[in-house]
Design a protein around this motif. Structure first.
Motif, PDB file in Angstrom:
ATOM      1  N   SER A   1      -1.333  10.866   2.822  1.00 57.59           N
ATOM      2  CA  SER A   1      -0.987   9.505   2.440  1.00 57.59           C
ATOM      3  C   SER A   1      -0.975   8.583   3.652  1.00 57.59           C
ATOM      4  N   VAL A   2      -1.157   7.319   3.376  1.00 60.89           N
ATOM      5  CA  VAL A   2      -0.997   6.287   4.395  1.00 60.89           C
ATOM      6  C   VAL A   2       0.374   5.654   4.170  1.00 60.89           C
ATOM      7  N   THR A   3       1.085   5.332   5.242  1.00 56.87           N
ATOM      8  CA  THR A   3       2.425   4.770   5.095  1.00 56.87           C
ATOM      9  C   THR A   3       2.718   3.744   6.184  1.00 56.87           C
ATOM     10  N   THR A   4       3.617   2.829   5.840  1.00 55.73           N
ATOM     11  CA  THR A   4       4.042   1.824   6.812  1.00 55.73           C
ATOM     12  C   THR A   4       5.312   2.245   7.547  1.00 55.73           C
TER      13      THR A   4
ATOM     14  N   ALA B   1      -0.057  -5.103   7.892  1.00 58.96           N
ATOM     15  CA  ALA B   1      -1.365  -5.744   7.799  1.00 58.96           C
ATOM     16  C   ALA B   1      -2.443  -4.723   7.442  1.00 58.96           C
ATOM     17  N   GLY B   2      -2.366  -3.544   8.042  1.00 56.59           N
ATOM     18  CA  GLY B   2      -3.330  -2.499   7.730  1.00 56.59           C
ATOM     19  C   GLY B   2      -3.218  -2.030   6.300  1.00 56.59           C
ATOM     20  N   PHE B   3      -1.989  -1.922   5.789  1.00 58.07           N
ATOM     21  CA  PHE B   3      -1.793  -1.514   4.402  1.00 58.07           C
ATOM     22  C   PHE B   3      -2.332  -2.583   3.455  1.00 58.07           C
ATOM     23  N   ASP B   4      -2.068  -3.846   3.783  1.00 61.89           N
ATOM     24  CA  ASP B   4      -2.569  -4.950   2.956  1.00 61.89           C
ATOM     25  C   ASP B   4      -4.098  -4.936   2.891  1.00 61.89           C
ATOM     26  N   ALA B   5      -4.740  -4.610   4.012  1.00 61.36           N
ATOM     27  CA  ALA B   5      -6.208  -4.570   4.041  1.00 61.36           C
ATOM     28  C   ALA B   5      -6.735  -3.470   3.128  1.00 61.36           C
TER      29      ALA B   5
ATOM     30  N   GLN C   1      -8.996   0.406  -1.607  1.00 60.52           N
ATOM     31  CA  GLN C   1      -9.187   1.716  -1.000  1.00 60.52           C
ATOM     32  C   GLN C   1      -8.025   2.677  -1.258  1.00 60.52           C
ATOM     33  N   LEU C   2      -7.076   2.277  -2.108  1.00 61.05           N
ATOM     34  CA  LEU C   2      -5.958   3.145  -2.434  1.00 61.05           C
ATOM     35  C   LEU C   2      -5.984   3.490  -3.925  1.00 61.05           C
ATOM     36  N   LEU C   3      -5.901   4.778  -4.230  1.00 54.14           N
ATOM     37  CA  LEU C   3      -5.842   5.204  -5.628  1.00 54.14           C
ATOM     38  C   LEU C   3      -4.489   4.864  -6.245  1.00 54.14           C
TER      39      LEU C   3
ATOM     40  N   ARG D   1      -8.553   6.421  -1.202  1.00 54.72           N
ATOM     41  CA  ARG D   1      -9.479   6.808  -2.255  1.00 54.72           C
ATOM     42  C   ARG D   1     -10.613   7.714  -1.769  1.00 54.72           C
ATOM     43  N   GLY D   2     -11.239   7.357  -0.649  1.00 53.33           N
ATOM     44  CA  GLY D   2     -12.446   8.049  -0.212  1.00 53.33           C
ATOM     45  C   GLY D   2     -12.301   9.546  -0.028  1.00 53.33           C
ATOM     46  N   PRO D   3     -11.332  10.017   0.772  1.00 47.09           N
ATOM     47  CA  PRO D   3     -11.195  11.458   0.986  1.00 47.09           C
ATOM     48  C   PRO D   3     -10.943  12.244  -0.300  1.00 47.09           C
ATOM     49  N   VAL D   4     -10.190  11.652  -1.222  1.00 45.56           N
ATOM     50  CA  VAL D   4      -9.902  12.344  -2.488  1.00 45.56           C
ATOM     51  C   VAL D   4     -11.174  12.510  -3.311  1.00 45.56           C
ATOM     52  N   GLU D   5     -11.932  11.430  -3.463  1.00 45.82           N
ATOM     53  CA  GLU D   5     -13.145  11.502  -4.271  1.00 45.82           C
ATOM     54  C   GLU D   5     -14.172  12.442  -3.658  1.00 45.82           C
ATOM     55  N   ASP D   6     -14.292  12.444  -2.352  1.00 50.45           N
ATOM     56  CA  ASP D   6     -15.237  13.351  -1.685  1.00 50.45           C
ATOM     57  C   ASP D   6     -14.862  14.806  -1.928  1.00 50.45           C
TER      58      ASP D   6
END
Length: 217
Positions: free
Chosen positions: A48-51, A70-74, A80-82, A96-101
């Motif tokens: 996961s990505v987290t602030t 700012a990075g999370f908002d982008a 790019q987030l499921l 999203r990308g790593p999961v779909e791959d």
């Protein structure tokens, strides 16, 4: 330590699945997730990505991807987030990308997320490959004992987690499987059994029709 068997060479290819473990904080989902990843080469952890700031011992890219607001908002803006949610003042999301791959490669993705994230995954295109497991503590008294035993949270944070636990547990009915973690080894065995059965579902074995046809030819 029990190990998963290596997939048979003769087995038809299959679609990967999204395997969700949810529980109140302290009920065991993170411990179960880590043990499952060690045992099973066919499943990978969704990072996961987290602030929130890193905790002692956490490693960028292994435990979380740490970003600022700012990075999370982008990531949100670029879709790019499921799924994502705010927990105790910090935001968490699944790239999203790593999961779909991983799913397209026929491997499974393990999610250590809460009910909010699980609901969002249920609304994605891959919802048919979502398997939801909710882990309950044996009692609320035991849950509080485990939280205090970790020694990482203040009294105020423990109180917040206990209050949030009641809300999280109220969503148990949205999950496919409910487990009670009164014995970690038994609970892990039940998780393994669920994963094995879900992998064998007919809809996930992509080459099964051709496999049977060739066998009968």
């Amino acid at each position: 330590m029990t190990q998963f068997a290596t997939p048979r060479a003769s087995a038809p290819p299959r679609r990967g699945l999204m395997f969700v473990l949810s529980s109140p904080s302290g009920a065991g989902k993170t411990t179960m997730s880590r043990r499952l990843i060690v045992d099973d080469p066919e499943i990978v952890m969704s990072v996961s990505v987290t602030t929130r700031p890193p905790r002692p011992g956490e490693i960028e890219g292994r435990d979380y991807r740490f970003v600022d607001d700012a990075g999370f908002d982008a990531l949100l803006k670029d879709e790019q987030l499921l799924e994502w949610a705010t927990v105790f003042g910090h935001r968490y999301g699944t790239p999203r990308g790593p999961v779909e791959d991983t799913l397209h490669a026929g491997r499974d993705v393990l999610f250590d997320i809460d009910w909010q994230g699980t609901q969002q995954l249920q609304q994605t295109d891959a919802a048919s490959d979502l398997v939801r497991v909710f882990i309950l503590p044996p009692t609320m008294v035991e849950l509080e004992r485990r939280l205090r035993g970790r020694g990482t949270d203040s009294e105020d944070v423990v109180a917040q987690r206990m209050k949030r636990a009641a809300t999280e547990i109220s969503h148990w009915g949205e999950y496919n499987y409910i487990l009670i973690n009164d014995d970690p080894d038994v609970c892990l065995g039940e998780i393994r059994a669920i994963l094995k059965a879900e992998r064998l579902r007919r809809k996930r074995q992509l080459g099964l029709a051709n496999f049977v046809r060739d066998m009968l030819a």
